[in-house]
Design a protein around this motif. Structure first.
Motif, PDB file in Angstrom:
ATOM      1  N   GLU A 137      12.657   6.519  30.441  1.00 23.44           N
ATOM      2  CA  GLU A 137      12.068   6.410  29.119  1.00 23.44           C
ATOM      3  C   GLU A 137      12.965   5.607  28.191  1.00 23.44           C
ATOM      4  O   GLU A 137      14.182   5.691  28.270  1.00 23.44           O
ATOM      5  N   VAL A 138      12.333   4.827  27.352  1.00 21.12           N
ATOM      6  CA  VAL A 138      13.078   4.071  26.344  1.00 21.12           C
ATOM      7  C   VAL A 138      12.835   4.774  25.015  1.00 21.12           C
ATOM      8  O   VAL A 138      11.692   5.030  24.636  1.00 21.12           O
ATOM      9  N   GLU A 139      13.947   5.090  24.350  1.00 20.44           N
ATOM     10  CA  GLU A 139      13.857   5.961  23.181  1.00 20.44           C
ATOM     11  C   GLU A 139      14.024   5.233  21.857  1.00 20.44           C
ATOM     12  O   GLU A 139      14.679   4.189  21.790  1.00 20.44           O
ATOM     13  N   ALA A 198      10.710   9.367  22.988  1.00 15.28           N
ATOM     14  CA  ALA A 198      10.403   8.333  23.969  1.00 15.28           C
ATOM     15  C   ALA A 198       9.334   7.413  23.394  1.00 15.28           C
ATOM     16  O   ALA A 198       8.265   7.874  22.989  1.00 15.28           O
ATOM     17  N   LEU A 199       9.628   6.098  23.359  1.00 18.19           N
ATOM     18  CA  LEU A 199       8.644   5.121  22.873  1.00 18.19           C
ATOM     19  C   LEU A 199       7.703   4.728  24.005  1.00 18.19           C
ATOM     20  O   LEU A 199       6.512   4.591  23.821  1.00 18.19           O
ATOM     21  N   TYR A 200       8.296   4.517  25.177  1.00 18.32           N
ATOM     22  CA  TYR A 200       7.481   4.220  26.358  1.00 18.32           C
ATOM     23  C   TYR A 200       8.249   4.593  27.609  1.00 18.32           C
ATOM     24  O   TYR A 200       9.464   4.828  27.564  1.00 18.32           O
ATOM     25  N   GLU A 228      18.251  -4.904  25.895  1.00 19.24           N
ATOM     26  CA  GLU A 228      18.537  -6.025  24.988  1.00 19.24           C
ATOM     27  C   GLU A 228      17.565  -6.038  23.808  1.00 19.24           C
ATOM     28  O   GLU A 228      17.775  -6.750  22.824  1.00 19.24           O
ATOM     29  N   GLY A 229      16.497  -5.296  23.924  1.00 21.75           N
ATOM     30  CA  GLY A 229      15.504  -5.250  22.847  1.00 21.75           C
ATOM     31  C   GLY A 229      14.288  -4.519  23.381  1.00 21.75           C
ATOM     32  O   GLY A 229      13.682  -4.943  24.361  1.00 21.75           O
ATOM     33  N   SER A 230      13.934  -3.402  22.727  1.00 22.43           N
ATOM     34  CA  SER A 230      12.863  -2.566  23.273  1.00 22.43           C
ATOM     35  C   SER A 230      11.492  -3.181  23.044  1.00 22.43           C
ATOM     36  O   SER A 230      10.519  -2.809  23.692  1.00 22.43           O
TER      37      SER A 230
END
Lengths: 494, 494
Positions: free
Chosen positions: A417-419, A466-468, A487-489
């Motif tokens: 997960e990207v937070e 969690a964004l995605y 490097e950049g969500s």
């Protein structure tokens, strides 16, 4: 004369021929590596890039080794005798050179280039040169000529109906999988809609990639015809149909170079739609800051180009600008998008609303082509067909007719997960970045790879939410995707 | 981990890696053909195009086969362990893409592209895309940045002298082999002239190809230094010196695509001259209806670009427009041109006058750089050095110093004459056509191949008179050349 030997070496999309450096009758000077040769057999011929071999265990004296691709394309059995000669440059490369120098090309010239490309006479480097030269400037006349040329080298399908509808989205918006909802809707209404789709070019997946999760998409023209006869529609991969062999070759170069020019896009789409026998076409152009089309000005320029070319090709079009400010739906990647599509068709309460609304609007425009539905009634008819379950039933019949996929591909085993790094409201989601992260994860080759968006624009998040979620099956893919997301969500939170 | 195996397969200029389709730990999906991979060993790395092999006799499980090119560039012994991963696209490809979209690039961006190209991180297709994108538009700033970038990735030579002269002709005129006359003249005068030349790019031969008929041209920097110390000059092939590794890679794509743009030409020439340690440069720009530069306007544009870039690189230039209306001298092709050059140096009565006059004029401009020769005296000094035999003696010493070619390459065994189809006066000779016929005959790879012009513009011919003689050693080459000459001899008779 050399004897053909099939070498089990796959160098797709290049034809490669292998020859022993000291083969009788040929000097090293005559056949240096990278030199293109012409391999001529009984009434067949291919061009190939030469690889010079110094080991007669790989290829013997008096033999010519053909890689898988070259062997298949030449079409002769092993042991057949062929002659080789230094290939003469395709004469049409002079036109490419003139295009590089800034000239406009005429119909005959573009036709010659496209015929040579469709016949595999150009190397990827030469195709790239043509595409990039066209990218710098191409007139509407040239675009029309390119469309005609691409149509001329391919096969055509024909349907016994004066009204054959289709839709096409120019792409660039992850998750925007409307075709798989639109087609069952219009099929349920009774319109003929033989939809051919491509696989992903620069995106994490194309409609063919998503449909393949559910059913066979690699259909012959005959299979397609019989399915359309029964079900009014089909959702097939267009590549098998040989509708635009030139485009298939062009795409093999556009993909690694990530080329996506308006003129080539228009020629590719219109030629394929005409070849597929469509008479009426809805074109969806999403406009947004990270979409393929970013300004109203560009959108209008593209619309005019579509209209100009379509009109001259005898195709009725309706061009729709749609909201391309963020991904559509939630899933990005074959399995995830198939899930979203089916949720909409099943009228599930948590099905992505934006995907449903968008699909219904497009289906409405297509139904408006039906003279029986007076102006503007298409939209409500589309809503009705979706709500009643008739669209879902049509989709299930389509899946069965094409051949339901027994494999039931699943979501990737690896998940991360990207937070959110701070609390606030999601103000924007970068379509390009999300697409690239999903590609890095392995989509579309890895069907279960992709991204599941847990928040969309307008959503409120806390720090650490969690964004995605990224899905993948290979550790390498997950590594690349996470590195890139790091490097950049792609999310902005304000 | 995979073990390196050297595969005796030459796929120059591409790095190719061969891997068994069912190699442990890798799925076919992960490493499809044409996918680029990164091969990483102990402190070294290359990118390579992947060929997928289905026969473990060619490459075994747990092994990675590297073609000659890739094996050499990786620099590890057989059996060394390497890891492979899907190559990440070089980040600089984003700049190429922006250039394709019409943006101008800055110095850092062009520098990044050139570094990646010099390090073999681009495929020929990607290099072609960059070159063609630059061909559509390139600002003078970008050209200067390209020049600096090309200089930065190469080696540099330095000479212990404040005056290091050089000359360069932009090419396009068959037979225009002045360097091999000019260099001995200025060397005989005492100027330092370490001339590096290229092999043919799009022409039937370059100075390095012609000099190689007489002497070794593949010299190391050390050999070059010691020859210059003794003889003031050298006539070497520039490729070995690593003066512009980026340019060497670019040329491998420019050649098959026949690209020859002003901006790339200027960057290539100026960066190489500065890298070679030159301080003063005469540039010869032939202008004529079939030359590279066809109008006075283009000539002036090119001159300004040369002057702008050279000035910013600290190089003093003198740019000369010369008559490019027809080939210079008589021979076109390595052996034939070497014959003409030596005839001029030996003051033979039938030596081609135009070649002599042209060379003396250029040598005069170079000698004018000598502060000891007051303005305009260079020309008479050049004439004097040629007439006295001092230039010939200097050339003979140079040939001996570089290593006289013991092979004495001869004219092609196969000969065919192309005849006048009517009587009259030769009114023009098409440089481009003559060059292409000579290339078809096999020049420069076949040193004895080429064309001997028996008549020049102004000559009176009868029907059936031989206009020129084609030489070749291969029947295929002669066949191509005659076929091409048959479509148009290149001569106009009025």
């Amino acid at each position: 004369m050399l004897r053909v030997k099939r070498l089990p070496i796959d160098t797709y999309p290049d034809n490669t021929a292998f020859i022993l450096r000291r083969s009788d009758g040929y000097s090293a000077e005559q056949f240096q590596a990278l030199r293109k040769i012409r391999v001529t057999g009984d009434s067949c011929e291919i061009l190939a890039t030469l690889a010079v071999v110094d080991d007669d265990k790989i290829i013997g004296n008096g033999e010519i080794g053909l890689g898988e691709q070259a062997f298949r394309r030449l079409g002769l059995p092993e042991g057949a005798e062929v002659e080789i000669a230094q290939a003469r440059r395709p004469a049409s490369l002079e036109f490419v050179r003139r295009k590089i120098d800034g000239d406009s090309l005429g119909e005959a010239e573009i036709g010659a280039v496209i015929r040579d490309i469709a016949n595999y006479r150009y190397s990827p480097m030469e195709i790239g040169a043509f595409l990039v030269a066209c990218a710098s400037f191409m007139s509407t006349q040239e675009t029309l000529a390119l469309t005609r040329a691409m149509l001329d080298v391919g096969s055509r399908l024909s349907w016994d109906s004066p009204l054959v509808v289709d839709k096409h989205c120019i792409g660039g918006i992850p998750g925007n999988r409307t075709s798989m909802i639109v087609v069952p809707i219009v099929a349920a209404h009774g319109l003929i809609c033989p939809k051919t789709s491509s696989r992903a070019i620069t995106s994490p997946c194309g409609t063919a990639d998503v449909m393949e999760v559910l059913a066979q998409v690699d259909l012959s023209s005959e299979q397609m015809s019989s399915i359309v006869k029964k079900e009014n529609a089909v959702l097939a991969w267009g590549g098998r149909m040989n509708l635009s062999p030139a485009d298939d070759v062009l795409i093999s170069v556009e993909r690694p170079l990530r080329l996506d020019q308006f003129e080539q896009m228009v020629a590719s789409i219109i030629s394929k739609k005409v070849a597929a026998g469509s008479t009426h076409l809805v074109i969806d152009i999403p406009v947004g800051p990270t979409a393929k089309v970013r300004t109203q000005g560009d959108a209008v320029r593209l619309r005019k180009l579509f209209e100009y070319v379509a009109r001259h090709m005898g195709l009725v079009t309706k061009i729709v600008f749609t909201d391309g400010s963020q991904p559509v739906g939630r899933g990005v990647g074959p399995v995830l998008e198939a899930r979203d599509v089916m949720a909409v068709l099943r009228n599930e309460p948590d099905a992505p609303e934006d995907l449903r609304d968008h699909a219904v609007a497009l289906a409405g425009h297509m139904l408006d082509f039906d003279p029986a539905l007076e102006g503007g009634k298409g939209y409500s008819r589309a809503l009705e067909l979706l709500a009643s379950g008739e669209a879902l039933a049509a989709m299930e019949r389509l899946i069965d007719a094409q051949g339901r996929n027994p494999a039931k591909p699943e979501l990737g085993r690896l998940r991360r997960e990207v937070e959110a790094t701070k609390a606030g409201t999601v103000t924007s989601i970068d379509c390009e970045r999300i697409a690239r992260i999903a590609r890095h994860a392995g989509a579309p080759m890895d069907q279960g790879a992709g991204i599941d968006l847990l928040h969309k624009v307008g959503s409120t998040v806390r720090e650490g939410d969690a964004l995605y979620r990224i899905y993948a099956n290979s550790a390498t893919g997950m590594g690349f995707a996470c590195e890139f997301a790091g490097e950049g969500s792609g999310y902005e939170i304000g």
